[in-house]
Design an enzyme around this catalytic site. Sequence first.
Site, PDB file in Angstrom:
ATOM      1  N   SER A 180     123.355 103.314  -8.250  1.00  0.00           N
ATOM      2  CA  SER A 180     122.456 103.657  -7.149  1.00  0.00           C
ATOM      3  C   SER A 180     121.283 104.450  -7.719  1.00  0.00           C
ATOM      4  O   SER A 180     121.494 105.441  -8.418  1.00  0.00           O
ATOM      5  CB  SER A 180     123.170 104.527  -6.115  1.00  0.00           C
ATOM      6  N   ARG A 221     126.598 114.472  -5.903  1.00  0.00           N
ATOM      7  CA  ARG A 221     125.909 113.972  -7.116  1.00  0.00           C
ATOM      8  C   ARG A 221     125.192 115.088  -7.885  1.00  0.00           C
ATOM      9  O   ARG A 221     124.117 114.888  -8.458  1.00  0.00           O
ATOM     10  CB  ARG A 221     124.894 112.871  -6.774  1.00  0.00           C
ATOM     11  N   GLU A 246     118.634 109.408  -8.603  1.00  0.00           N
ATOM     12  CA  GLU A 246     119.941 109.898  -9.061  1.00  0.00           C
ATOM     13  C   GLU A 246     120.029 109.953 -10.600  1.00  0.00           C
ATOM     14  O   GLU A 246     120.555 110.925 -11.140  1.00  0.00           O
ATOM     15  CB  GLU A 246     121.043 108.994  -8.494  1.00  0.00           C
TER      16      GLU A 246
HETATM   17  C1  FAD Z   1     126.649  99.584 -12.444  1.00  0.00           C
HETATM   18  C2  FAD Z   1     126.736 101.073 -12.225  1.00  0.00           C
HETATM   19  C3  FAD Z   1     127.509 101.588 -11.203  1.00  0.00           C
HETATM   20  C4  FAD Z   1     127.603 102.984 -10.999  1.00  0.00           C
HETATM   21  N1  FAD Z   1     128.379 103.442  -9.987  1.00  0.00           N
HETATM   22  C5  FAD Z   1     128.481 104.776  -9.770  1.00  0.00           C
HETATM   23  C6  FAD Z   1     129.297 105.279  -8.717  1.00  0.00           C
HETATM   24  O1  FAD Z   1     129.938 104.520  -7.991  1.00  0.00           O
HETATM   25  N2  FAD Z   1     129.357 106.621  -8.524  1.00  0.00           N
HETATM   26  C7  FAD Z   1     128.672 107.489  -9.331  1.00  0.00           C
HETATM   27  O2  FAD Z   1     128.785 108.701  -9.113  1.00  0.00           O
HETATM   28  N3  FAD Z   1     127.916 107.037 -10.362  1.00  0.00           N
HETATM   29  C8  FAD Z   1     127.799 105.721 -10.596  1.00  0.00           C
HETATM   30  N4  FAD Z   1     127.010 105.249 -11.616  1.00  0.00           N
HETATM   31  C9  FAD Z   1     126.259 106.203 -12.463  1.00  0.00           C
HETATM   32  C10 FAD Z   1     126.965 106.549 -13.804  1.00  0.00           C
HETATM   33  O3  FAD Z   1     127.866 105.555 -14.169  1.00  0.00           O
HETATM   34  C11 FAD Z   1     127.686 107.882 -13.735  1.00  0.00           C
HETATM   35  O4  FAD Z   1     126.803 108.913 -13.406  1.00  0.00           O
HETATM   36  C12 FAD Z   1     128.360 108.234 -15.070  1.00  0.00           C
HETATM   37  O5  FAD Z   1     129.202 109.344 -14.910  1.00  0.00           O
HETATM   38  C13 FAD Z   1     127.370 108.501 -16.196  1.00  0.00           C
HETATM   39  O6  FAD Z   1     128.121 108.612 -17.385  1.00  0.00           O
HETATM   40  P1  FAD Z   1     127.481 108.366 -18.800  1.00  0.00           P
HETATM   41  O7  FAD Z   1     128.499 108.741 -19.825  1.00  0.00           O
HETATM   42  O8  FAD Z   1     126.970 106.979 -18.896  1.00  0.00           O
HETATM   43  O9  FAD Z   1     126.303 109.427 -18.796  1.00  0.00           O
HETATM   44  P2  FAD Z   1     124.873 109.279 -19.503  1.00  0.00           P
HETATM   45  O10 FAD Z   1     124.058 108.288 -18.771  1.00  0.00           O
HETATM   46  O11 FAD Z   1     125.034 109.078 -20.966  1.00  0.00           O
HETATM   47  O12 FAD Z   1     124.274 110.740 -19.239  1.00  0.00           O
HETATM   48  C14 FAD Z   1     123.927 111.131 -17.926  1.00  0.00           C
HETATM   49  C15 FAD Z   1     123.571 112.630 -17.944  1.00  0.00           C
HETATM   50  O13 FAD Z   1     124.742 113.386 -18.241  1.00  0.00           O
HETATM   51  C16 FAD Z   1     124.561 114.134 -19.446  1.00  0.00           C
HETATM   52  N5  FAD Z   1     125.824 114.083 -20.169  1.00  0.00           N
HETATM   53  C17 FAD Z   1     126.525 112.965 -20.546  1.00  0.00           C
HETATM   54  N6  FAD Z   1     127.648 113.330 -21.178  1.00  0.00           N
HETATM   55  C18 FAD Z   1     127.662 114.685 -21.205  1.00  0.00           C
HETATM   56  C19 FAD Z   1     128.554 115.658 -21.741  1.00  0.00           C
HETATM   57  N7  FAD Z   1     129.675 115.312 -22.391  1.00  0.00           N
HETATM   58  N8  FAD Z   1     128.256 116.975 -21.597  1.00  0.00           N
HETATM   59  C20 FAD Z   1     127.125 117.363 -20.941  1.00  0.00           C
HETATM   60  N9  FAD Z   1     126.231 116.482 -20.437  1.00  0.00           N
HETATM   61  C21 FAD Z   1     126.504 115.170 -20.575  1.00  0.00           C
HETATM   62  C22 FAD Z   1     123.421 113.446 -20.193  1.00  0.00           C
HETATM   63  O14 FAD Z   1     122.737 114.336 -21.046  1.00  0.00           O
HETATM   64  C23 FAD Z   1     122.559 112.980 -19.037  1.00  0.00           C
HETATM   65  O15 FAD Z   1     121.765 114.051 -18.590  1.00  0.00           O
HETATM   66  C24 FAD Z   1     126.903 103.860 -11.843  1.00  0.00           C
HETATM   67  C25 FAD Z   1     126.126 103.335 -12.902  1.00  0.00           C
HETATM   68  C26 FAD Z   1     126.039 101.954 -13.076  1.00  0.00           C
HETATM   69  C27 FAD Z   1     125.223 101.418 -14.212  1.00  0.00           C
END
Ligand code: FAD
Length: 370
Positions: free
Chosen positions: A258, A181, A362
């Site tokens: 998580s 992570r 996380e």
């Molecule tokens: C119901 C649920 C289930 C989940 N299950 C999992 C799982 O099984 N495994 C897991 O690992 N995660 C899980 N997650 C967490 C999450 O979905 C992941 O971490 C996902 O990759 C975040 O993507 P996002 O586009 O929503 O990022 P955001 O929430 O928009 O951003 C997260 C971080 O990444 C940065 N960021 C986003 N895009 C970029 C980019 N293009 N370049 C540089 N930085 C960037 C942002 O600035 C921020 O710091 C879950 C979340 C939820 C709500």
Amino acid sequence: MFGTLPCELVRVAKDVAAEYGAELDVDAPMSRLTTLRVGGPAHAMLTCRSTDTLVSVVRALDAADVPLLILGGGSNLLVDDAGVDAVVVRVANDTIRFDGSVVAAEAGAVWDEVVARSVAAGLGGLECLSGIPGSAGATPVQNVGAYGVEVSSLLRRVQLLDRASGEVRWALPDELGLGYRTSTLKHTDTAVVLAVEFDATEDGLSAPLRYRELAAALGAEEGERQPAAQVRETVLRLRAGKGMVLDDTDHDTWSAGSFFTNPVVPDERLPEVLAAISARVGDAPVPRFPADGGTKLSAGWLIERAGFEKGHPGPGSAARLSTKHTLALTNRGSAVAGDVLALAREVRAGVQDVFGVRLEPEPVTVGCAV
Ligand SMILES: Cc1cc2nc3c(=O)[nH]c(=O)nc-3n(C[C@H](O)[C@H](O)[C@H](O)COP(=O)(O)OP(=O)(O)OC[C@H]3O[C@@H](n4cnc5c(N)ncnc54)[C@H](O)[C@@H]3O)c2cc1C
């Protein structure tokens, strides 16, 4: 330029939007842009629907020394009720392409669409990561993982905008410090992911099954490969049972997934922690796995054994642990960031008091800290 007045952020964002063709939103509530559905306003948000626009916008804001927050799907963010003291740059370039066994996605592509389309195209490898919310570009940021697979095992290369130099280049996975992570991209603001490429297999079979619960649900042995489409369906079913697939009608999914990572206890502290566990739960087997730097324990198991049951603190609370999964902190409909933070602090302090183990959040916190 931190502490910039909202009106100055809006003025700069307006100029940048006009010059590079980004879409400007003023006072966009972050509660509508994040899956926890909490957080105050983004005074200015620029949506970038092409890679050229994204690169130009970030370069221009960096050159003007304007603080910015990169936003994908908002599924790993906890934003303070005071809002964001920065221009939010929303990544919305979303082309997905296939070239033989290579899956190529622009950063703003919806991750689960990338997985679904790769499986439908007869490719295997990504299926265990089905149902994870958010964007393709965020997957290397925290090296997303589920059901025994992490993106680090699939990544071919990542296109980055280096924010110090303004240069666009392809980086190999080795350069990204990908770990459990984490990566060199998380919490650092050093680069924006513009696109990602993954190596899949063309035989339509899944990655070898490494997760016991998944293998059992498929009636297979660990290490076997199964049709990717069948594995995807099973993963989605298992995830939905834990509230881990977004569903507007189910408050157990109004979360950031998580909330705490599984803690890694250094070898020298392990005997002390195991003694505290055994004092609390007796001789029950403790889930633990070898990890870099020590032994990884299960955060969910520790939280439950510290006395926090699913659904804690009970009906009527604005923020509760999910009723399906102890590790998810959820918004029951009316929570604000302060409610989520208070619950996170209570759980963290409880686990620390009982077992002497510190849990780390996380999600990325913006304007606040657990
Ligand atoms: C119901 C649920 C289930 C989940 N299950 C999992 C799982 O099984 N495994 C897991 O690992 N995660 C899980 N997650 C967490 C999450 O979905 C992941 O971490 C996902 O990759 C975040 O993507 P996002 O586009 O929503 O990022 P955001 O929430 O928009 O951003 C997260 C971080 O990444 C940065 N960021 C986003 N895009 C970029 C980019 N293009 N370049 C540089 N930085 C960037 C942002 O600035 C921020 O710091 C879950 C979340 C939820 C709500």
